[in-house]
Design an enzyme around this catalytic site. Sequence first.
Site, PDB file in Angstrom:
ATOM      1  N   GLU A  56       0.828  -1.190   0.000  1.00 19.45           N
ATOM      2  CA  GLU A  56       0.000   0.000   0.000  1.00 19.45           C
ATOM      3  C   GLU A  56       0.867   1.246   0.000  1.00 19.45           C
ATOM      4  O   GLU A  56       1.762   1.373   0.806  1.00 19.45           O
ATOM      5  CB  GLU A  56      -0.864  -0.021   1.270  1.00 19.45           C
ATOM      6  CG  GLU A  56      -1.929   1.005   1.262  1.00 19.45           C
ATOM      7  CD  GLU A  56      -2.692   0.966  -0.047  1.00 19.45           C
ATOM      8  OE1 GLU A  56      -3.470   0.037  -0.228  1.00 19.45           O
ATOM      9  OE2 GLU A  56      -2.485   1.861  -0.898  1.00 19.45           O
ATOM     10  N   PHE A  70       8.587  13.237  11.988  1.00 23.43           N
ATOM     11  CA  PHE A  70       7.560  12.434  11.311  1.00 23.43           C
ATOM     12  C   PHE A  70       6.960  11.421  12.274  1.00 23.43           C
ATOM     13  O   PHE A  70       7.598  10.983  13.219  1.00 23.43           O
ATOM     14  CB  PHE A  70       8.110  11.758  10.049  1.00 23.43           C
ATOM     15  CG  PHE A  70       9.254  10.789  10.279  1.00 23.43           C
ATOM     16  CD1 PHE A  70       9.031   9.540  10.844  1.00 23.43           C
ATOM     17  CD2 PHE A  70      10.543  11.117   9.883  1.00 23.43           C
ATOM     18  CE1 PHE A  70      10.074   8.633  11.023  1.00 23.43           C
ATOM     19  CE2 PHE A  70      11.603  10.229  10.060  1.00 23.43           C
ATOM     20  CZ  PHE A  70      11.361   8.986  10.648  1.00 23.43           C
ATOM     21  N   LYS A  92       8.456  -1.472  -1.021  1.00 22.20           N
ATOM     22  CA  LYS A  92       7.629  -0.731  -0.064  1.00 22.20           C
ATOM     23  C   LYS A  92       8.494  -0.162   1.063  1.00 22.20           C
ATOM     24  O   LYS A  92       8.402   1.022   1.410  1.00 22.20           O
ATOM     25  CB  LYS A  92       6.558  -1.672   0.493  1.00 22.20           C
ATOM     26  CG  LYS A  92       5.860  -1.211   1.739  1.00 22.20           C
ATOM     27  CD  LYS A  92       4.893  -0.079   1.453  1.00 22.20           C
ATOM     28  CE  LYS A  92       4.291   0.422   2.743  1.00 22.20           C
ATOM     29  NZ  LYS A  92       2.913   0.716   2.710  1.00 22.20           N
ATOM     30  N   ARG A  96       5.299  23.181  13.038  1.00 26.51           N
ATOM     31  CA  ARG A  96       4.928  22.775  11.670  1.00 26.51           C
ATOM     32  C   ARG A  96       5.155  23.859  10.641  1.00 26.51           C
ATOM     33  O   ARG A  96       4.756  23.691   9.481  1.00 26.51           O
ATOM     34  CB  ARG A  96       3.448  22.355  11.650  1.00 26.51           C
ATOM     35  CG  ARG A  96       3.145  21.102  12.433  1.00 26.51           C
ATOM     36  CD  ARG A  96       3.635  19.883  11.689  1.00 26.51           C
ATOM     37  NE  ARG A  96       3.238  18.657  12.358  1.00 26.51           N
ATOM     38  CZ  ARG A  96       3.358  17.452  11.818  1.00 26.51           C
ATOM     39  NH1 ARG A  96       3.849  17.332  10.600  1.00 26.51           N
ATOM     40  NH2 ARG A  96       3.013  16.388  12.469  1.00 26.51           N
ATOM     41  N   CYS A 150       3.843   3.887   9.559  1.00 22.12           N
ATOM     42  CA  CYS A 150       4.737   3.211   8.609  1.00 22.12           C
ATOM     43  C   CYS A 150       6.210   3.581   8.691  1.00 22.12           C
ATOM     44  O   CYS A 150       7.062   2.696   8.717  1.00 22.12           O
ATOM     45  CB  CYS A 150       4.251   3.481   7.186  1.00 22.12           C
ATOM     46  SG  CYS A 150       2.811   2.517   6.768  1.00 22.12           S
ATOM     47  N   PHE A 151       6.513   4.868   8.697  1.00 23.01           N
ATOM     48  CA  PHE A 151       7.918   5.272   8.517  1.00 23.01           C
ATOM     49  C   PHE A 151       8.853   4.602   9.511  1.00 23.01           C
ATOM     50  O   PHE A 151       9.824   3.948   9.138  1.00 23.01           O
ATOM     51  CB  PHE A 151       8.058   6.797   8.616  1.00 23.01           C
ATOM     52  CG  PHE A 151       7.681   7.532   7.366  1.00 23.01           C
ATOM     53  CD1 PHE A 151       7.132   6.850   6.288  1.00 23.01           C
ATOM     54  CD2 PHE A 151       7.864   8.895   7.254  1.00 23.01           C
ATOM     55  CE1 PHE A 151       6.770   7.520   5.121  1.00 23.01           C
ATOM     56  CE2 PHE A 151       7.516   9.581   6.105  1.00 23.01           C
ATOM     57  CZ  PHE A 151       6.973   8.893   5.042  1.00 23.01           C
ATOM     58  N   GLN A 152       8.569   4.791  10.795  1.00 18.72           N
ATOM     59  CA  GLN A 152       9.479   4.256  11.800  1.00 18.72           C
ATOM     60  C   GLN A 152       9.512   2.726  11.740  1.00 18.72           C
ATOM     61  O   GLN A 152      10.584   2.108  11.747  1.00 18.72           O
ATOM     62  CB  GLN A 152       9.038   4.728  13.186  1.00 18.72           C
ATOM     63  CG  GLN A 152       9.812   4.039  14.270  1.00 18.72           C
ATOM     64  CD  GLN A 152       9.839   4.853  15.553  1.00 18.72           C
ATOM     65  OE1 GLN A 152       9.897   6.080  15.539  1.00 18.72           O
ATOM     66  NE2 GLN A 152       9.806   4.181  16.671  1.00 18.72           N
ATOM     67  N   ASN A 194       9.317   4.003   1.710  1.00 20.78           N
ATOM     68  CA  ASN A 194       9.093   4.702   2.978  1.00 20.78           C
ATOM     69  C   ASN A 194      10.393   5.175   3.608  1.00 20.78           C
ATOM     70  O   ASN A 194      10.451   6.252   4.188  1.00 20.78           O
ATOM     71  CB  ASN A 194       8.296   3.820   3.940  1.00 20.78           C
ATOM     72  CG  ASN A 194       6.797   3.909   3.658  1.00 20.78           C
ATOM     73  OD1 ASN A 194       6.346   4.831   2.990  1.00 20.78           O
ATOM     74  ND2 ASN A 194       6.047   2.959   4.151  1.00 20.78           N
TER      75      ASN A 194
HETATM   76  C1  UDX Z   1       3.403   7.010   4.446  1.00 19.60           C
HETATM   77  C2  UDX Z   1       3.761   6.956   2.958  1.00 19.60           C
HETATM   78  O1  UDX Z   1       3.741   8.273   2.418  1.00 19.60           O
HETATM   79  C3  UDX Z   1       2.791   6.046   2.222  1.00 19.60           C
HETATM   80  O2  UDX Z   1       3.158   5.933   0.863  1.00 19.60           O
HETATM   81  C4  UDX Z   1       2.834   4.670   2.881  1.00 19.60           C
HETATM   82  O3  UDX Z   1       1.942   3.800   2.263  1.00 19.60           O
HETATM   83  C5  UDX Z   1       2.487   4.790   4.350  1.00 19.60           C
HETATM   84  O4  UDX Z   1       3.386   5.702   4.984  1.00 19.60           O
HETATM   85  P1  UDX Z   1       1.604   8.286   5.932  1.00 19.60           P
HETATM   86  O5  UDX Z   1       2.386   7.780   7.092  1.00 19.60           O
HETATM   87  O6  UDX Z   1       0.135   8.095   5.932  1.00 19.60           O
HETATM   88  O7  UDX Z   1       2.130   7.616   4.577  1.00 19.60           O
HETATM   89  O8  UDX Z   1       1.857   9.858   5.796  1.00 19.60           O
HETATM   90  P2  UDX Z   1       2.975  10.783   5.118  1.00 19.60           P
HETATM   91  O9  UDX Z   1       2.284  11.825   4.347  1.00 19.60           O
HETATM   92  O10 UDX Z   1       4.012  10.002   4.420  1.00 19.60           O
HETATM   93  O11 UDX Z   1       3.630  11.507   6.389  1.00 19.60           O
HETATM   94  C6  UDX Z   1       4.390  10.821   7.354  1.00 19.60           C
HETATM   95  C7  UDX Z   1       4.908  11.776   8.398  1.00 19.60           C
HETATM   96  O12 UDX Z   1       5.916  12.642   7.875  1.00 19.60           O
HETATM   97  C8  UDX Z   1       3.843  12.709   8.983  1.00 19.60           C
HETATM   98  O13 UDX Z   1       4.021  12.824  10.375  1.00 19.60           O
HETATM   99  C9  UDX Z   1       4.100  14.023   8.295  1.00 19.60           C
HETATM  100  O14 UDX Z   1       3.658  15.120   9.055  1.00 19.60           O
HETATM  101  C10 UDX Z   1       5.606  13.987   8.171  1.00 19.60           C
HETATM  102  N1  UDX Z   1       6.126  14.833   7.083  1.00 19.60           N
HETATM  103  C11 UDX Z   1       5.809  14.560   5.781  1.00 19.60           C
HETATM  104  C12 UDX Z   1       6.964  15.910   7.372  1.00 19.60           C
HETATM  105  O15 UDX Z   1       7.261  16.167   8.538  1.00 19.60           O
HETATM  106  N2  UDX Z   1       7.440  16.661   6.343  1.00 19.60           N
HETATM  107  C13 UDX Z   1       7.143  16.417   5.040  1.00 19.60           C
HETATM  108  O16 UDX Z   1       7.629  17.144   4.167  1.00 19.60           O
HETATM  109  C14 UDX Z   1       6.292  15.331   4.745  1.00 19.60           C
END
Ligand code: UDX
Length: 464
Positions: free
Chosen positions: A162, A274, A222, A444, A278-280, A226
């Site tokens: 996803e 962030f 994937k 932010r 997902c990310f972490q 991320n």
């Molecule tokens: C992410 C991926 O983008 C998506 O493709 C994957 O399937 C799931 O993980 P998501 O976690 O829903 O999606 O949100 P995302 O828009 O990626 O933001 C993640 C975090 O990064 C948020 O806390 C956001 O505030 C932060 N972020 C994002 C920033 O701090 N700066 C940015 O420029 C972009």
Amino acid sequence: MKIKNICCIGAGYVGGPTMAVIAQKCPEINVTVVDINEERIKAWNDEDVENIPIYEPGLSNVVKEARDRNLFFSTDVDAAIDKADMIFISVNTPTKTYGIGKGMAADLKYIELCARQIARVSKTDKIVVEKSTLPVRTAEALKNILDNTGNGVNYQILSNPEFLAEGTAVDDLMNPDRVLIGGDIDTTEGKKAVDALVDVYAHWVPREKLLTTNVWSSELSKLTANAFLAQRVSSINAMSELCEKTGADVNEVSKAVGMDSRIGSKFLKSSVGFGGSCFQKDILNLVYISKSFGLHEVADYWEQVILMNDHQKRRFAAKIVQTLFNTVSGKKIALLGWAFKKDTNDTRESAAIYVADYLLNEQAEIVVYDPKVKTEQIYADLDYLNTRSSEENKAKVKVVNTAYESAKGAHAIAVLTEWDEFKDLDWEKIYKEMLKPAFLFDGRRLLERSTKEKIGFEFYAIGS
Ligand code: UDX
Ligand code: ADP
């Protein structure tokens, strides 16, 4: 092979929106989303479609159109598996909190339970699609369980990661950059299964955006996507600290850097760190896998993205304490926003949780306002950290219904989620409600400095 019945196990942030869009776009396919959480299913079936359990712009309209036509939500997992030609697994895969890989590896127990249930119930051949974010080589484990505990039926395992981002999930699903489908493309049966899923997406996604690969590439892509996105955020956040010391402005740097077409402008917005499910988790998975293959340099390289993110959250909270004359003990601090980003009610790994925890350790009194997050969720997030008792969290944290209420008698306000409505608040009114000097911390880069300083705020924004 034409798919007629789809079952999706897990009615969460991934399963819910994805299946709603598939059902809307493929009216001839019956889509049943099942979950063991009765409350959640009840909410998905709520007569008032605005009460569905997941807040996503545009989602309620999609559900309204498809629900009870060819989109169903149910707790009868066995029945839905039995009927389906294709089963999506969309259950949660949290980071392990015990044993080997604690704090790093994904806990696959929910996935394994699903596999065993599918194996027990199935009487006809099934295509099983991994949708949850998973470590590389999970498909292999799935196949092993299905082939060895099943009733002799044939399974094809596909990986279909996803890429939707919360807050823009419906749009991301309707107009994806690409859809990735990994399968056993070297065998006839595997190819047929991949084609069947391609046909589902081809109802609305142009063929050239449907990418087919082997399973391992799909799973690793994937995690890589991320990791790259998170790395950009950590990179710009690292620069934000340097900007604050040198007199540069991170927004200006970000704009200048992003206009280089080789770099691009997205994911270069400095923030308090962030969050999200997902990310972490994905980076920790990457680190864990790399370590398990003895690739220590690779592991260290990616781990730094997480370390930088932790630093950014701590640094922001520490800045609040330091600015408030080195103590926040007994002081009231209002937090605007609790969700990990705007336009979602999801709070998993939200920076707000960690900032609040830090300030509570410094004996602050916290007041939270978030337009979409429920009060119980805020307490549950703090309790989950186990830093202090649930009673103490209740005593020290208050959740209110408006930003104005949060400002009453506050020493400081910190913006932690970039909700649009925070830009348009009556900041004069907020200033009047607060103790003086009134401190405003923008985690932010949402607010305009000059107008806030003109009102009288002591203003701090990340990266300037
Ligand atoms: C992410 C991926 O983008 C998506 O493709 C994957 O399937 C799931 O993980 P998501 O976690 O829903 O999606 O949100 P995302 O828009 O990626 O933001 C993640 C975090 O990064 C948020 O806390 C956001 O505030 C932060 N972020 C994002 C920033 O701090 N700066 C940015 O420029 C972009
Ligand atoms: P995601 O963001 O990955 O969608 P969520 O936690 O929002 O994660 O959703 C996962 C859902 O999967 C939860 O609602 C949970 O109840 C459900 N779930 C977990 N295990 C099972 C299972 N064995 N059978 C059915 N549903 C399950």
